[in-house]
Scaffold this motif. Structure first.
Motif, mmCIF file in Angstrom:
data_model
loop_
_atom_site.group_PDB
_atom_site.id
_atom_site.type_symbol
_atom_site.label_atom_id
_atom_site.label_comp_id
_atom_site.label_asym_id
_atom_site.label_seq_id
_atom_site.Cartn_x
_atom_site.Cartn_y
_atom_site.Cartn_z
ATOM 1 N N ARG A 11 0.940 -1.190 0.076
ATOM 2 C CA ARG A 11 0.029 -0.042 0.037
ATOM 3 C C ARG A 11 0.999 1.041 -0.133
ATOM 4 N N VAL A 12 0.676 2.078 -0.887
ATOM 5 C CA VAL A 12 1.193 3.493 -0.990
ATOM 6 C C VAL A 12 0.117 4.486 -0.379
ATOM 7 N N GLU A 13 0.674 5.559 0.343
ATOM 8 C CA GLU A 13 -0.243 6.513 0.857
ATOM 9 C C GLU A 13 0.298 7.986 0.906
ATOM 10 N N VAL A 14 -0.385 8.931 0.667
ATOM 11 C CA VAL A 14 0.334 10.408 0.758
ATOM 12 C C VAL A 14 -0.058 10.780 2.249
ATOM 13 N N VAL A 15 1.032 11.388 2.871
ATOM 14 C CA VAL A 15 0.398 11.687 4.127
ATOM 15 C C VAL A 15 0.929 13.302 4.192
ATOM 16 N N LEU A 16 -0.001 14.061 5.049
ATOM 17 C CA LEU A 16 0.086 15.519 4.988
ATOM 18 C C LEU A 16 0.642 15.470 6.588
ATOM 19 N N PRO A 17 1.879 15.958 6.780
ATOM 20 C CA PRO A 17 2.537 15.941 8.042
ATOM 21 C C PRO A 17 2.248 16.893 8.867
ATOM 22 N N GLY A 18 1.912 18.152 8.388
ATOM 23 C CA GLY A 18 1.613 19.245 9.094
ATOM 24 C C GLY A 18 1.418 20.311 8.207
ATOM 25 N N LYS A 19 1.308 21.579 8.492
ATOM 26 C CA LYS A 19 1.227 22.702 7.728
ATOM 27 C C LYS A 19 2.541 22.954 6.950
ATOM 28 N N VAL A 20 2.311 22.398 5.609
ATOM 29 C CA VAL A 20 3.540 22.333 4.859
ATOM 30 C C VAL A 20 3.332 22.859 3.493
ATOM 31 N N GLU A 21 4.324 23.135 2.539
ATOM 32 C CA GLU A 21 3.894 23.529 1.097
ATOM 33 C C GLU A 21 3.841 22.018 0.405
ATOM 34 N N PRO A 22 3.190 22.294 -0.731
ATOM 35 C CA PRO A 22 2.765 20.992 -1.340
ATOM 36 C C PRO A 22 4.133 19.941 -1.448
ATOM 37 N N GLU A 23 5.237 20.480 -1.750
ATOM 38 C CA GLU A 23 6.496 19.540 -1.557
ATOM 39 C C GLU A 23 6.691 18.935 -0.211
ATOM 40 N N GLY A 24 6.010 19.289 0.759
ATOM 41 C CA GLY A 24 6.215 18.601 1.879
ATOM 42 C C GLY A 24 5.754 17.456 2.261
ATOM 43 N N LEU A 25 4.773 16.965 1.167
ATOM 44 C CA LEU A 25 3.596 15.922 1.557
ATOM 45 C C LEU A 25 4.793 14.635 1.431
ATOM 46 N N GLN A 26 4.445 13.592 2.233
ATOM 47 C CA GLN A 26 5.344 12.406 2.246
ATOM 48 C C GLN A 26 4.613 11.206 1.995
ATOM 49 N N PHE A 27 5.272 10.400 1.590
ATOM 50 C CA PHE A 27 4.841 8.885 0.961
ATOM 51 C C PHE A 27 5.228 7.679 1.880
#
Length: 348
Positions: A11-27
Motif C-alpha cells: 500500500r502506498v499513501e500520501v501523508v500530510l504531516p503538518g502545515k507544509v508546502e505541497p512539496e512537504g507531502l510524504q509517502f
C-alpha cells in the motif's frame, strides 16, 4: 474474508504531516489493509484534489483531523476484498465513496455501507469528478435551492470542479444560468449555454443586474468572505443563496473556523429577515452524526442521480488533469493555481 487475487502487495499513501508546502507531502508504504467485519478494501483508481485539501494543508479546514493524516476527500476504485458480513457480490465491482480524508492511497478500507456502485459505462476518472463535486452540486441545486425550469441562477466559479457540474445540472433542470469565470473560460461556458461574466471586471453585480433586473432566483457562492453580502443582494424576492466555501479566506492566517462562523452568523441574520429570501451554508456531511442511515440513503440516491445524468449526457466530466499519485505535490500546485477548468484527478 474473501479476496480478488491481485499482484499488488504494498500500500502506498500520501501523508500530510503538518502545515507544509505541497512539496512537504510524504509517502508511506506498508501492507495492504485487511477488511474488518462490515468493511471492504478498495484499490483506488482515481481520487481528487479538492478545495478541502488546499485548506487542510494550511490548517484551515474547520473540522480536519490532527496531523499527520492521509488527505483525500473522495475516491473511485475496485473492491478487492470484503470482510465478514459483506456479500461477495461486491468483489470486483467499481465503487465510489465520500471519505473526507484517506483517499490519497493505493488501497483503502471502507465501511461497505458507505460505498456506491458506479454504473457500467462510467469510467473511474469520470466518476471521480462526480463524487464530492457532483453530490455537492446536486444537493445544493435540488435539495436546498430547489431550482425549477424557467428560473435564473448565478453560479460563481462556473469553470471549477463544483461549478462546472452545477451549471450543467441547472441547465438540465431548465434554468437560465449566469456564471462567473475569468475571460479565458467564457467560450467554453457559452458553448454549454451559460451566460458568462468576468469576475475580474470589477462590475459583477452591475452585469448580473443587467442580465436579471429583478434579481436571480438562486446564487451558489464558493467564495465567501465579505463578497457573500453582494451575492445576497442579487437575490430576487423569494430567492435562495447557497454558500458552500470560503475561497476568499484560503490564505488567511488564524483559525479556520472563524470564516465559517461568520458565514453562519450572516445566514442566521438573513433568514430572520421578513423578505422571503433564504440563505444556507451547505455542508455535505450534515446529518451524518445523528442520522447516519438517512445520510447514507440520501448520499446513495443523489450520487446515483448524478451518475445517471452522466449516462444521459446531461453532464460531462471536466477533468483538468490526470496526475499519478506519486506526483501529488504537482497536482496540488496545479489545483491551487486558479488556472484550470474542472477537477485535478490523482490516479495510481
Amino acid at each position: 474474508m474473501e479476496v480478488v487475487m491481485t499482484d499488488t502487495v504494498e500500500r502506498v499513501e500520501v501523508v500530510l504531516p503538518g502545515k507544509v508546502e505541497p512539496e512537504g507531502l510524504q509517502f508511506h508504504r506498508g501492507p495492504v489493509p485487511v477488511p474488518a467485519a462490515g468493511q471492504v478494501v478498495v484499490a483506488m483508481e482515481a481520487t481528487g484534489v479538492s478545495f478541502a485539501e488546499q485548506q487542510m494543508r494550511r490548517g484551515r479546514y474547520y473540522d480536519q483531523p490532527p496531523y499527520p493524516f492521509v488527505p483525500g476527500y473522495d475516491l473511485v476504485g475496485t473492491v478487492l476484498a470484503v470482510g465478514e458480513g459483506v456479500g461477495p457480490a461486491l468483489l470486483g465491482k467499481r465503487v465510489a465513496a465520500l471519505t473526507k480524508t484517506g483517499g490519497w492511497a493505493s488501497h483503502v478500507a471502507l465501511t461497505a455501507a458507505d460505498i456506491v456502485e458506479v454504473p457500467e459505462g462510467v469510467g473511474p476518472v469520470e466518476a471521480e469528478t462526480a463524487v464530492v463535486n457532483g453530490i455537492t452540486a446536486w444537493q445544493m441545486l435540488h435539495r436546498k435551492a430547489r431550482v425549477r425550469a424557467g428560473q435564473t441562477v448565478l453560479v460563481h466559479g462556473a469553470n471549477g470542479g463544483v461549478g462546472s457540474i452545477l451549471v450543467q445540472l441547472a441547465l438540465a433542470a431548465g434554468a437560465e444560468v449566469i456564471g462567473t469565470a475569468s475571460a479565458r473560460h467564457h467560450d467554453a461556458l457559452r458553448a454549454l449555454g451559460v451566460t458568462p461574466v468576468d469576475y475580474r471586471s470589477g462590475n459583477v453585480a452591475a452585469r448580473v443586474r443587467a442580465l436579471a433586473p429583478r434579481g436571480v432566483d438562486a446564487v451558489f457562492d464558493h467564495v465567501g468572505g465579505d463578497g457573500i453580502v453582494g451575492s445576497w443582494r442579487l437575490l430576487a424576492p423569494g430567492g435562495t443563496l447557497v454558500s458552500y466555501g470560503s475561497a476568499a479566506t484560503r490564505d488567511d492566517e488564524g483559525s479556520g473556523s472563524w470564516p465559517v462562523l461568520r458565514l453562519l452568523g450572516r445566514v442566521w441574520v438573513w433568514n430572520a429577515l421578513p423578505n422571503g429570501r433564504r440563505a444556507y451554508f451547505f455542508n455535505v456531511w450534515a446529518g451524518r452524526a445523528y442520522a447516519k442511515d438517512r445520510f447514507r440513503a440520501r448520499l446513495r440516491s443523489d450520487l446515483t442521480q448524478v451518475f445517471t445524468a452522466f449516462q444521459r449526457g446531461e453532464i460531462t466530466a471536466k477533468v483538468a488533469a490526470e496526475i499519478p499519485l506519486a506526483r501529488a505535490a504537482e497536482a496540488m500546485r496545479l489545483a491551487e493555481s486558479g488556472t484550470v477548468a474542472g477537477k485535478v484527478v490523482l490516479v495510481p
